[in-house]
Scaffold this active site. Structure first.
Site, mmCIF file in Angstrom:
data_model
loop_
_atom_site.group_PDB
_atom_site.id
_atom_site.type_symbol
_atom_site.label_atom_id
_atom_site.label_comp_id
_atom_site.label_asym_id
_atom_site.label_seq_id
_atom_site.Cartn_x
_atom_site.Cartn_y
_atom_site.Cartn_z
ATOM 1 C CE LYS A 88 35.473 42.442 45.308
ATOM 2 N NZ LYS A 88 36.127 41.796 46.513
ATOM 3 N NE ARG A 89 38.701 38.580 36.030
ATOM 4 C CZ ARG A 89 38.146 38.063 36.780
ATOM 5 N NH1 ARG A 89 37.882 37.656 37.995
ATOM 6 N NH2 ARG A 89 37.386 36.946 35.912
#
Length: 285
Positions: free
Chosen positions: A257-258
């Site tokens: 996600k990051r």
């Protein structure tokens, strides 16, 4: 002869963002094993960290899984609604002298490590140097009475003694692997700002829900040592494990996600079909 337990797998994401292909790969791994074995597939939302988890992401997870064609059995387990369950487990461990309150700040711990001649490392970095484990019972009680913020840590030497030698777990394709939970040190089981940790909640819920096969990414393989220790301490059933490789991008980086990995919602908006998404996730029909 004891009859084998029915096959039960689960997918347990944290609603901190939208699902990407790496999540789809993991969800499909558990779902396909359950359906192939005529078992059950459960969905759990691990949302104990209220600072990062969002209701809109929890709703999106269920929408994305349904779009992929994954149906789950029974109601969704939402961890934030069951904090009393985790508090009972913490109380049981505490009553047996297996937990201690830790009043340390990150600065306290960093200073102690910096002044140490050696700083052993575990899977998550430098191990806690045992500052509050060495406090007398009288000092602990006095600081608790003053209402000082504190975490709860597992007294690892005492826990290992209580569990006994020879802990291991069954890993798909690799047989039984020996556990070395000591490498986690006095791990936090309840933070100052979150009343229960991932490690505590996941093992509690796997036992409660009768999960017999844990399918998850290979990045969580080291944590299995600690989870087996907690299972042994609490007398919970031992599931089997199947850790799968992580999906990576063209540069070999794991999807995360990051790093703004492409989400299932973005694929759907581009006109990608569920079957095509399953193939992109490594599970072609």
């Amino acid at each position: 002869m004891t009859a084998p337990r029915p096959l039960v797998t689960r997918f347990a994401p944290s609603p901190t963002g939208f699902l990407h292909l790496g999540h789809a790969h993991s969800a499909l791994a558990g779902w396909r094993r359950a359906r192939a074995g005529q078992g059950r597939f459960l969905l759990r939302l691990e949302d104990i960290d209220s600072t990062r988890c969002r209701p809109e992401f929890a709703e999106a997870i269920q929408e994305d899984l349904a779009w992929l064609g994954l149906e789950w059995d029974g109601p969704v387990r939402v961890q934030s609604r069951h904090m009393a369950d985790y508090a009972e487990t913490l109380a049981a461990l505490s009553d047996r002298g297996l937990l201690f309150p830790c009043f340390c700040t990150r600065r306290d711990i960093a200073r102690e490590i910096a002044g140490s001649a050696s700083a052993p490392h575990g899977p998550d970095g430098p191990l806690y140097p045992g500052i509050c484990r060495r406090l007398s019972q009288a000092e602990r009680e006095a600081r608790l009475a003053r209402g000082e913020p504190h975490a709860l840590r597992l007294d690892m030497p005492r826990a290992l003694e209580r569990a006994g030698p020879g802990l291991s777990f069954a890993e798909a394709g690799r047989g039984r692997l020996a556990c070395t939970a000591a490498r986690f040190g006095d791990v936090v089981l309840a933070r100052k700002d979150v009343p229960a940790s991932y490690h505590l909640c996941v093992t509690h819920d796997d036992a409660r829900d009768g999960v017999t096969l844990v399918t998850r990414g290979e990045d969580l393989l080291p944590a299995t040592d600690l989870h087996r220790l907690l299972q042994a301490l609490m007398g919970w059933p031992e599931p089997a494990y199947a850790h799968h490789p992580l999906l990576t991008d063209a540069e070999g980086r794991r999807l995360a996600k990051r790093d703004r990995a492409q989400t299932l919602r973005e694929l759907r908006a581009r006109g990608v079909s569920p079957a095509e998404a399953r193939a992109l996730a490594g599970w072609p029909d």
